[in-house]
Motif scaffolding. Structure first.
Motif, PDB file in Angstrom:
ATOM      1  N   HIS A   1       1.007  -1.159   0.058  1.00  0.00           N
ATOM      2  CA  HIS A   1       0.012   0.019  -0.102  1.00  0.00           C
ATOM      3  C   HIS A   1       0.878   1.320  -0.005  1.00  0.00           C
ATOM      4  O   HIS A   1       1.563   1.558   0.953  1.00  0.00           O
ATOM      5  CB  HIS A   1      -0.777  -0.055   1.080  1.00  0.00           C
ATOM      6  CG  HIS A   1      -1.855   1.046   1.356  1.00  0.00           C
ATOM      7  ND1 HIS A   1      -2.147   2.038   2.253  1.00  0.00           N
ATOM      8  CD2 HIS A   1      -2.866   1.586   0.405  1.00  0.00           C
ATOM      9  CE1 HIS A   1      -2.745   2.839   2.115  1.00  0.00           C
ATOM     10  NE2 HIS A   1      -3.439   2.547   0.839  1.00  0.00           N
ATOM     11  N   LEU A   2       0.765   1.920  -0.982  1.00  0.00           N
ATOM     12  CA  LEU A   2       1.689   2.933  -1.304  1.00  0.00           C
ATOM     13  C   LEU A   2       0.899   4.345  -1.924  1.00  0.00           C
ATOM     14  O   LEU A   2       0.972   4.578  -3.088  1.00  0.00           O
ATOM     15  CB  LEU A   2       2.786   2.783  -2.089  1.00  0.00           C
ATOM     16  CG  LEU A   2       4.126   3.716  -2.266  1.00  0.00           C
ATOM     17  CD1 LEU A   2       4.852   3.712  -0.904  1.00  0.00           C
ATOM     18  CD2 LEU A   2       5.092   3.211  -3.260  1.00  0.00           C
ATOM     19  N   PRO A   3       0.397   5.074  -1.033  1.00  0.00           N
ATOM     20  CA  PRO A   3      -0.399   6.111  -1.410  1.00  0.00           C
ATOM     21  C   PRO A   3       0.491   6.986  -2.371  1.00  0.00           C
ATOM     22  O   PRO A   3       1.669   7.433  -1.912  1.00  0.00           O
ATOM     23  CB  PRO A   3      -0.974   6.764  -0.141  1.00  0.00           C
ATOM     24  CG  PRO A   3      -0.895   5.793   0.836  1.00  0.00           C
ATOM     25  CD  PRO A   3       0.401   5.028   0.391  1.00  0.00           C
ATOM     26  N   VAL A   4      -0.231   7.610  -3.479  1.00  0.00           N
ATOM     27  CA  VAL A   4       0.401   8.623  -4.437  1.00  0.00           C
ATOM     28  C   VAL A   4      -0.757   9.940  -4.117  1.00  0.00           C
ATOM     29  O   VAL A   4      -0.192  11.057  -4.344  1.00  0.00           O
ATOM     30  CB  VAL A   4       0.513   8.100  -5.642  1.00  0.00           C
ATOM     31  CG1 VAL A   4      -1.003   7.631  -6.071  1.00  0.00           C
ATOM     32  CG2 VAL A   4       1.143   9.350  -6.512  1.00  0.00           C
ATOM     33  N   GLN A   5      -1.883   9.720  -3.669  1.00  0.00           N
ATOM     34  CA  GLN A   5      -2.800  10.921  -3.666  1.00  0.00           C
ATOM     35  C   GLN A   5      -3.104  11.809  -5.061  1.00  0.00           C
ATOM     36  O   GLN A   5      -4.243  11.936  -5.242  1.00  0.00           O
ATOM     37  CB  GLN A   5      -2.411  11.972  -2.859  1.00  0.00           C
ATOM     38  CG  GLN A   5      -1.880  11.458  -1.605  1.00  0.00           C
ATOM     39  CD  GLN A   5      -2.810  10.637  -0.545  1.00  0.00           C
ATOM     40  OE1 GLN A   5      -3.886  10.425  -0.961  1.00  0.00           O
ATOM     41  NE2 GLN A   5      -1.971  10.194   0.527  1.00  0.00           N
ATOM     42  N   SER A   6      -2.345  11.870  -6.006  1.00  0.00           N
ATOM     43  CA  SER A   6      -2.744  12.534  -7.236  1.00  0.00           C
ATOM     44  C   SER A   6      -1.531  12.073  -8.312  1.00  0.00           C
ATOM     45  O   SER A   6      -0.634  11.712  -7.686  1.00  0.00           O
ATOM     46  CB  SER A   6      -2.654  13.966  -6.996  1.00  0.00           C
ATOM     47  OG  SER A   6      -2.801  14.593  -8.376  1.00  0.00           O
ATOM     48  N   GLY A   7      -1.923  12.162  -9.448  1.00  0.00           N
ATOM     49  CA  GLY A   7      -1.071  12.246 -10.574  1.00  0.00           C
ATOM     50  C   GLY A   7      -0.443  13.246 -11.226  1.00  0.00           C
ATOM     51  O   GLY A   7       0.305  13.432 -12.228  1.00  0.00           O
ATOM     52  N   SER A   8      -0.867  14.406 -10.668  1.00  0.00           N
ATOM     53  CA  SER A   8      -0.719  15.864 -11.310  1.00  0.00           C
ATOM     54  C   SER A   8       0.536  16.383 -10.280  1.00  0.00           C
ATOM     55  O   SER A   8       0.281  16.713  -9.247  1.00  0.00           O
ATOM     56  CB  SER A   8      -1.768  16.726 -11.213  1.00  0.00           C
ATOM     57  OG  SER A   8      -1.291  17.899 -11.148  1.00  0.00           O
ATOM     58  N   ASP A   9       1.696  16.558 -11.019  1.00  0.00           N
ATOM     59  CA  ASP A   9       2.678  17.140 -10.479  1.00  0.00           C
ATOM     60  C   ASP A   9       2.404  18.774  -9.609  1.00  0.00           C
ATOM     61  O   ASP A   9       3.065  19.003  -8.577  1.00  0.00           O
ATOM     62  CB  ASP A   9       4.079  17.475 -11.268  1.00  0.00           C
ATOM     63  CG  ASP A   9       4.605  15.888 -11.550  1.00  0.00           C
ATOM     64  OD1 ASP A   9       4.256  15.007 -10.973  1.00  0.00           O
ATOM     65  OD2 ASP A   9       5.498  16.048 -12.628  1.00  0.00           O
TER      66      ASP A   9
ATOM     67  N   GLU B   1      -7.953  23.724  -6.226  1.00  0.00           N
ATOM     68  CA  GLU B   1      -7.414  24.102  -7.551  1.00  0.00           C
ATOM     69  C   GLU B   1      -7.242  22.819  -8.595  1.00  0.00           C
ATOM     70  O   GLU B   1      -6.654  23.221  -9.602  1.00  0.00           O
ATOM     71  CB  GLU B   1      -5.941  24.957  -7.093  1.00  0.00           C
ATOM     72  CG  GLU B   1      -6.206  26.035  -6.277  1.00  0.00           C
ATOM     73  CD  GLU B   1      -4.860  26.331  -5.502  1.00  0.00           C
ATOM     74  OE1 GLU B   1      -3.737  25.838  -5.976  1.00  0.00           O
ATOM     75  OE2 GLU B   1      -4.976  27.041  -4.639  1.00  0.00           O
ATOM     76  N   GLU B   2      -7.632  21.760  -8.164  1.00  0.00           N
ATOM     77  CA  GLU B   2      -7.406  20.652  -9.022  1.00  0.00           C
ATOM     78  C   GLU B   2      -8.191  20.889 -10.519  1.00  0.00           C
ATOM     79  O   GLU B   2      -9.521  21.078 -10.332  1.00  0.00           O
ATOM     80  CB  GLU B   2      -7.904  19.376  -8.566  1.00  0.00           C
ATOM     81  CG  GLU B   2      -7.567  18.177  -9.412  1.00  0.00           C
ATOM     82  CD  GLU B   2      -8.220  16.893  -8.914  1.00  0.00           C
ATOM     83  OE1 GLU B   2      -7.492  16.055  -8.432  1.00  0.00           O
ATOM     84  OE2 GLU B   2      -9.523  16.855  -9.004  1.00  0.00           O
TER      85      GLU B   2
ATOM     86  N   PHE C   1      -6.731  16.120 -12.932  1.00  0.00           N
ATOM     87  CA  PHE C   1      -7.581  14.941 -12.712  1.00  0.00           C
ATOM     88  C   PHE C   1      -7.205  13.963 -14.062  1.00  0.00           C
ATOM     89  O   PHE C   1      -7.054  12.818 -13.595  1.00  0.00           O
ATOM     90  CB  PHE C   1      -9.006  15.009 -12.746  1.00  0.00           C
ATOM     91  CG  PHE C   1      -9.889  13.753 -12.642  1.00  0.00           C
ATOM     92  CD1 PHE C   1      -9.673  12.999 -11.552  1.00  0.00           C
ATOM     93  CD2 PHE C   1     -10.634  13.478 -13.624  1.00  0.00           C
ATOM     94  CE1 PHE C   1     -10.438  11.878 -11.179  1.00  0.00           C
ATOM     95  CE2 PHE C   1     -11.319  12.283 -13.605  1.00  0.00           C
ATOM     96  CZ  PHE C   1     -11.424  11.431 -12.282  1.00  0.00           C
ATOM     97  N   GLN C   2      -6.947  14.324 -14.987  1.00  0.00           N
ATOM     98  CA  GLN C   2      -6.812  13.399 -15.989  1.00  0.00           C
ATOM     99  C   GLN C   2      -5.422  12.720 -15.994  1.00  0.00           C
ATOM    100  O   GLN C   2      -5.132  11.790 -16.100  1.00  0.00           O
ATOM    101  CB  GLN C   2      -6.530  14.035 -17.494  1.00  0.00           C
ATOM    102  CG  GLN C   2      -8.255  14.549 -17.936  1.00  0.00           C
ATOM    103  CD  GLN C   2      -8.781  13.458 -18.294  1.00  0.00           C
ATOM    104  OE1 GLN C   2      -8.248  12.110 -18.568  1.00  0.00           O
ATOM    105  NE2 GLN C   2     -10.168  13.341 -18.183  1.00  0.00           N
TER     106      GLN C   2
ATOM    107  N   ARG D   1      -7.779  27.340   0.918  1.00  0.00           N
ATOM    108  CA  ARG D   1      -7.709  27.642  -0.402  1.00  0.00           C
ATOM    109  C   ARG D   1      -8.901  27.348  -1.048  1.00  0.00           C
ATOM    110  O   ARG D   1      -9.867  26.965  -0.752  1.00  0.00           O
ATOM    111  CB  ARG D   1      -6.701  26.469  -1.234  1.00  0.00           C
ATOM    112  CG  ARG D   1      -5.173  26.537  -0.379  1.00  0.00           C
ATOM    113  CD  ARG D   1      -4.075  25.824  -1.003  1.00  0.00           C
ATOM    114  NE  ARG D   1      -3.192  25.721  -0.333  1.00  0.00           N
ATOM    115  CZ  ARG D   1      -2.284  24.619  -0.065  1.00  0.00           C
ATOM    116  NH1 ARG D   1      -2.371  23.658  -1.080  1.00  0.00           N
ATOM    117  NH2 ARG D   1      -1.080  24.412   0.649  1.00  0.00           N
ATOM    118  N   SER D   2      -8.864  27.913  -2.240  1.00  0.00           N
ATOM    119  CA  SER D   2     -10.121  27.799  -3.077  1.00  0.00           C
ATOM    120  C   SER D   2     -10.552  26.417  -3.564  1.00  0.00           C
ATOM    121  O   SER D   2      -9.721  25.630  -4.064  1.00  0.00           O
ATOM    122  CB  SER D   2      -9.951  28.765  -4.569  1.00  0.00           C
ATOM    123  OG  SER D   2      -9.566  27.826  -5.565  1.00  0.00           O
ATOM    124  N   GLN D   3     -11.880  26.149  -3.038  1.00  0.00           N
ATOM    125  CA  GLN D   3     -12.275  24.756  -3.179  1.00  0.00           C
ATOM    126  C   GLN D   3     -12.893  24.291  -4.507  1.00  0.00           C
ATOM    127  O   GLN D   3     -13.598  25.436  -5.205  1.00  0.00           O
ATOM    128  CB  GLN D   3     -13.493  24.710  -1.977  1.00  0.00           C
ATOM    129  CG  GLN D   3     -12.781  24.979  -0.672  1.00  0.00           C
ATOM    130  CD  GLN D   3     -11.677  23.757  -0.368  1.00  0.00           C
ATOM    131  OE1 GLN D   3     -11.691  22.697  -0.556  1.00  0.00           O
ATOM    132  NE2 GLN D   3     -10.645  24.479   0.412  1.00  0.00           N
TER     133      GLN D   3
END
Ligand code: 5AD
Ligand code: SF4
Length: 440
Positions: free
Chosen positions: A264-272, A313-314, A319-320, A350-352
């Motif tokens: 189990h290795l969380p990454v949380q997001s694929g966007s740098d 700000e995502e 997301f892609q 931050r802005s949601q």
């Protein structure tokens, strides 16, 4: 002899809370408490709370309100709040809900016996300190009663990473590792009591650096020492941060026979861009490279992860990028969440992202993850795997257990009992589990 007092513990959230609840029950066991599964039967009710989800504190308050009738019927009933909501809310809990007698933060469980005595004397007891002493050392050691074949063992607590969305560094405090000898003693004790599989727990478990006989040990060294414990068959650990995946831990996945092929290795997001805003200090590419190295060490490794969609700000493009990373990894299992604000954390200001947009992204991500999970599970059909049997299944004659890769597996066989580790041929794959045949 007086009748034993009864303790009802309700546990929320992560595996560490499950472990902590066991230890709290043991500590209060020393004060004459036995556990009950019914709150209406209890002399003490303890809610072991979790702060990771939205409105966690509000849910605890509404749960507490439901005990009003019980307290009216039994004025001797003591009500306590433990866990991360206790840590985060502290005294506020007693102010808002006068029914509560005791509030104890996760680092103070060893003080529970004194706190319980205080409540019996009619006083309120509050402790949300981060004391110097090792709470596990002070907690009574586990009694020698028999137990099931799998157990959690906390080796590390707290986190110094400060991901911008996360409350853990505030509720569980700074990263602390338990000394090696205490962990090994506890592991041997668990094995004596019937445990065959141990999952090492920590909020950031691969940052483990506990004191050993010759200086600090890494998690990999600890795993190798556990590998030598006779009677222990399987070792797992959770949960890890990509930046703490040291070379020796990657190598252990290649060479350590009892370390299971699941990570189990969380990454949380694929966007740098988002990873940076999350303060994750790794990139999508460094994560993918790491997985390449892990799979070079252990080609059949099943990957698991955590994802947050709709972080402030995502954009759709961010997301892609997450979907693309998921495609590249091929997860065997995963947990995904909509971002929700935690007061006091940087991202809360931050802005949601719009809620409907978050829902939509979560659905799309989960559809992809479910497809991958199912494809990897289906690919097990025809293969032979190790299964550790845990308990009878729902249907007569069934036994259920977990594969090396943590799939639920059931067999129709009276040849195996809980605690048996058997070779099983997988014959079919259902929505949530595999069916197999025990090999002679
Ligand atoms: N919002 C949504 N998910 C969160 N997690 C932690 N904090 C939040 C939050 N504020 C998720 C992360 C973490 C898992 C345990 O819970 O994905 O890895
Ligand atoms: Fe929270 Fe995990 Fe980040 Fe630590 S590494 S702050 S526990 S999400």
């Amino acid at each position: 002899m007086t009748a034993p007092k009864k303790l009802y513990i309700k546990t929320y959230g992560c595996q560490m809370n499950v472990y902590d609840s066991e230890r709290m029950a043991e500590a209060l066991g020393g004060e004459g408490y036995v556990e009950t599964s019914r709150p209406d039967d209890a002399d003490m009710i303890l809610l072991n709370t979790c702060h990771i989800r939205e409105k966690a504190a509000e849910k605890v308050y509404s749960e507490l309100g439901r005990f009003r009738g019980l307290k009216a019927a039994n004025p001797d009933l003591k009500i306590g709040v433990a866990g991360c909501v206790a840590q985060a809310e502290g005294e506020e809990i007693m102010r808002r809900q006068p029914l509560v007698d005791l509030v104890v933060g996760p680092q103070s469980y060893h003080r529970l016996p004194e706190m319980e005595a205080k409540t019996r004397a009619g006083e309120k007891a509050l402790d949300t300190d981060f004391p110097e002493e090792d709470k596990f050392e002070k907690l009574k050691s586990r009694p020698k009663a028999k137990r099931g074949p799998t157990a959690f063992l906390t080796v590390q607590e707290g986190c110094d990473k400060f991901c911008a969305f996360c409350v853990v560094p505030y509720t569980r405090g700074a990263e602390v590792s338990r000394p090696v000898d205490r962990i090994l003693t506890e592991a041997r004790d668990l094995v004596e009591r019937g445990v065959r599989e141990i999952t090492l727990l920590g909020q950031n478990v691969n940052a483990y650096h506990g004191a050993g006989p010759d200086g600090d040990w890494s998690l990999a060294r600890l795993i190798w020492a556990l590998n030598d414990v006779d009677g222990l068959e399987r070792i797992r650990f959770t949960t890890s941060h990509p930046n703490d995946m040291a070379d020796d831990l990657i190598e252990a996945h290649a060479d350590c026979p009892k370390l299971m092929p699941y990570l189990h290795l969380p990454v949380q997001s694929g966007s740098d861009r988002i990873l940076k805003r999350m303060n994750r200090s790794h990139t999508a590419e460094s994560y993918l490279k790491l997985i390449e190295r892990l799979r070079a060490a252990r080609p059949d490794l099943h990957m698991s992860g955590d994802f947050i969609v709709g972080f402030p700000e995502e954009t759709e493009q961010d997301f892609q990028d997450t979907l693309a990373l998921v495609e590249a990894v091929q997860y065997g299992s995963a947990f995904s969440f909509k971002y929700s604000t935690r007061p006091g954390t940087p991202a809360a200001e931050r802005s949601q992202v719009d809620e409907a947009e978050k829902d939509d992204r979560l659905q799309r991500l989960q559809a992809l993850l479910t497809r991958q999970q199912r494809a990897l599970q289906d690919a097990m059909v025809g293969r032979e795997v190790g299964v550790l049997f845990e308990k009878p299944g729902r249907l007569p004659g069934q036994m259920v257990g977990k594969s090396d890769y943590l799939h639920a597996v059931h067999v129709d066989s009276d040849a195996v009992v809980p605690g048996d580790l058997a070779r099983v041929r997988i014959v079919s794959s259902g929505p949530n589990s595999l069916a197999g045949e025990v090999l002679g």
